[in-house]
Design a protein around this motif. Structure first.
Motif, PDB file in Angstrom:
ATOM      1  N   ASP A   1       2.445   1.510  -3.523  1.00 52.00           N
ATOM      2  CA  ASP A   1       1.399   1.837  -4.509  1.00 52.00           C
ATOM      3  C   ASP A   1       0.954   3.293  -4.364  1.00 52.00           C
ATOM      4  OD1 ASP A   1       1.538  -0.738  -5.353  1.00 52.00           O
ATOM      5  OD2 ASP A   1      -0.399  -1.377  -4.539  1.00 52.00           O
ATOM      6  N   SER A   2       0.962   3.806  -3.134  1.00 49.65           N
ATOM      7  CA  SER A   2       0.550   5.202  -2.931  1.00 49.65           C
ATOM      8  C   SER A   2       1.545   6.143  -3.608  1.00 49.65           C
ATOM      9  CB  SER A   2       0.472   5.536  -1.435  1.00 49.65           C
ATOM     10  OG  SER A   2      -0.430   4.688  -0.789  1.00 49.65           O
TER      11      SER A   2
ATOM     12  N   ALA B   1       0.844  -1.213   0.000  1.00 50.70           N
ATOM     13  CA  ALA B   1       0.000   0.000   0.000  1.00 50.70           C
ATOM     14  C   ALA B   1       0.871   1.251   0.000  1.00 50.70           C
ATOM     15  CB  ALA B   1      -0.921  -0.003   1.216  1.00 50.70           C
TER      16      ALA B   1
ATOM     17  N   ARG C   1      -5.549   1.999   0.688  1.00 48.94           N
ATOM     18  CA  ARG C   1      -4.968   0.955  -0.172  1.00 48.94           C
ATOM     19  C   ARG C   1      -4.716  -0.345   0.593  1.00 48.94           C
ATOM     20  NH1 ARG C   1      -3.473   2.936  -5.102  1.00 48.94           N
ATOM     21  NH2 ARG C   1      -3.710   5.189  -5.161  1.00 48.94           N
TER      22      ARG C   1
END
Ligand code: NAP
Length: 497
Positions: free
Chosen positions: A324-325, A321, A463
């Motif tokens: 990906d952020s 997460a 996420r």
């Protein structure tokens, strides 16, 4: 059915809340007459009542507010029966002093604010023998298994039974009681006006947990933590279930560290489909769960468990997460140069979140430095990740492309604090604050003011939750529902000016 307890000092407030609840579709209320100040006018409260009522009048020793004589209390309860209240609540020590009359049903109750007794079945048998239409047992939960014993009792009883475990540990019984055959579950008028430890407001019961729709087919998931009361995860996951029509409920399980093993061993009894794992259990769950991939093994911590066919698989969605952020920020950039992943990064903090972020960055070949106020912890993390550590005071010494805060500095209520002073921020930096309450921390605000690109903790939180949803349910969560739920849940957290 949800029964909402009304405890107000004035008759007109009781009647106004009763009407409001009936207008909102609530079918049963509990009138806590021990809250009334002065003479109790039972007739007035029951006349023209807008929906059925349980009349209760509790002594202080049973968690109530009744300060007058026992004789006067019995008069209140007998009057309620004469006036035809649908139910009257009688504690076990007075059940025989208030005889059955008319159509009023008798709830014979027992409260224990210290423990859940070992012999619940024996206690139940005694209460049921007191001419009870319904047995109500409310006891303090000190161990997560107290919930299971209570729910088993409710399920196995011939006399309709309400079994509630009180306190933070007992919250699951309030949501799952109906599924086990309880005739109703109790809720409060407001989340912050609780009359017994662990009570939940009726709107949360209905909108967040959707208790009336929880059946034996409903999947049970939740978060294990200690403390757990302030977790945003129930708001986020339940919102996703409601929006996508998933037959699942997500609960807060307060599991003290010493009860973790017992809780995980009893997972099939709930039965649990999946869990989020947070402080203080992220590392310890690996003693029981099998790492599902090498991210979990390298980080040495999990934030997600999936229960399937007797197997418990551990995942870590924090690391993916976080990365990906950052990727999402870069993808949205216009210039090619701005799309490049950072080459150097400093991670502020050396706890669980730092571990996930540092490993995630390292996997993307970033030159990572970690720093923490406890130098030894930072050094240990650096050695596990295979990166550098610097003293906390040295965090400004070198320029970094990316700064990630994984300390709680700046979190509510300390919103005027920042772990990285504004004068050291540069416009080319990506500043990522994992704190999500509030979303716009002082660090994020300063970074934007300087011209840095920013990633907020809400981005990461949503996420990691969305990844968990995919692992547990095999489908994508409805877009934006989780983000909206986090924003709603954190709306009361003020941002720095
Ligand atoms: P943790 O394991 O307790 O680690 C916290 C770290 O911050 C430790 O290194 C601690 O130092 C350091 N720290 C605490 N107070 C400090 C202070 N006043 N000054 C300097 N350093 C300080 O907690 P965690 O699980 O890593 O969580 C930390 C934060 O990350 C949470 O508060 C949360 O906001 C955020 N988080 C966000 C997400 C998300 O999805 N957005 C997910 C997980 C965590 P010591 O080692 O000296 O104690």
């Amino acid at each position: 059915m949800i029964c909402v307890s009304i405890g107000r000092g004035r008759h007109r407030h009781v009647m106004a809340e009763h009407k409001h609840l009936a207008d909102s579709g609530i079918e049963l209320v509990e009138l806590r007459l021990d809250y009334i100040q002065g003479e109790v006018q039972v007739k007035r409260l029951l006349r023209d009542r807008p929906c059925p009522a349980i009349v209760t009048c509790r002594r202080a020793s049973h968690g109530g507010r009744w300060g007058r004589s026992e004789e006067a209390r019995l008069v209140v309860l007998r009057t309620a029966i004469v006036e035809g209240a649908e139910y009257v609540d009688l504690e076990d020590d007075i059940a025989f002093q208030v005889p059955r009359y008319g159509k009023t049903k008798r709830i014979v109750s027992h409260h224990d604010f210290h423990r859940t007794p070992a012999d619940l079945a024996g206690l139940h048998e005694k209460l049921a023998s007191m001419d009870a239409d319904i047995v109500k047992i409310a006891t303090m939960a000190n161990h997560p298994d107290d919930n299971l014993r209570m729910l088993d009792l409710v399920r196995g009883s011939k006399v309709p039974t309400i079994g509630i475990c009180m306190g933070d540990i007992g919250v699951p019984t309030r949501v799952l009681g109906l599924r086990c055959g309880s005739p109703f579950t109790f809720a409060t008028f407001h989340d912050d006006r609780v009359m017994a430890p662990g009570q939940i407001g009726w709107k949360q019961m209905r909108q967040l947990y959707r208790v009336d729709a929880v059946t034996d087919a409903t999947k049970i998931l939740g978060v294990i933590a200690d403390p757990v009361a302030h977790s945003l995860s129930p708001a986020v996951h339940n919102a996703a279930y409601a929006a996508s029509g998933l037959d699942a409920v997500y609960l807060p399980f307060r599991v003290p560290a010493e009860h973790l093993d017992a809780f995980l061993a009893s997972a099939p009894r709930w039965p649990l489909s999946g869990l989020s794992v947070t402080i203080p259990h992220k590392e310890k769950v690996l003693a029981v769960a099998e790492p599902a991939d090498d991210i979990v093994t390298s980080i040495g911590a999990a934030n997600t468990l999936v229960f399937q066919g007797g197997r418990v698989a551990a995942y870590n969605t924090d690391a993916t997460a976080a990365i990906d952020s950052i990727d999402a920020l870069l993808q949205a950039a216009e210039g090619e140069a701005d799309k490049a992943f950072p080459k150097t990064a400093i991670v502020l903090g050396a706890g669980g979140a730092a571990r996930a972020v540092a490993f995630g960055l390292k996997r993307r070949h970033v030159d990572v430095t970690v720093t923490g106020r406890t130098a030894e912890r930072a050094k240990k993390l650096a050695s596990d990740v295979g990166c550098k550590a610097v003293e906390w005071q040295a965090r400004y010494r070198l320029p970094y492309d990316c700064i990630v805060n994984t300390t709680p500095i700046g979190m509510h209520p300390n919103i005027d604090e920042t772990p990285f002073d504004r004068e050291h921020l540069r416009p080319y930096m990506i500043v990522f604050d994992t704190v999500y309450n509030p979303e716009n921390t002082l660090l994020v605000k300063n970074a934007r003011a300087v011209g840095c690109r920013t990633v907020t903790g809400v981005e990461m939180f949503v996420r990691q939750a969305a990844d968990q949803h995919r692992l547990w349910h095999g489908v994508d969560p409805p877009p934006d529902v989780m983000r909206e739920a986090v924003k709603r849940a954190t709306a009361s957290y003020k941002s720095p000016d």
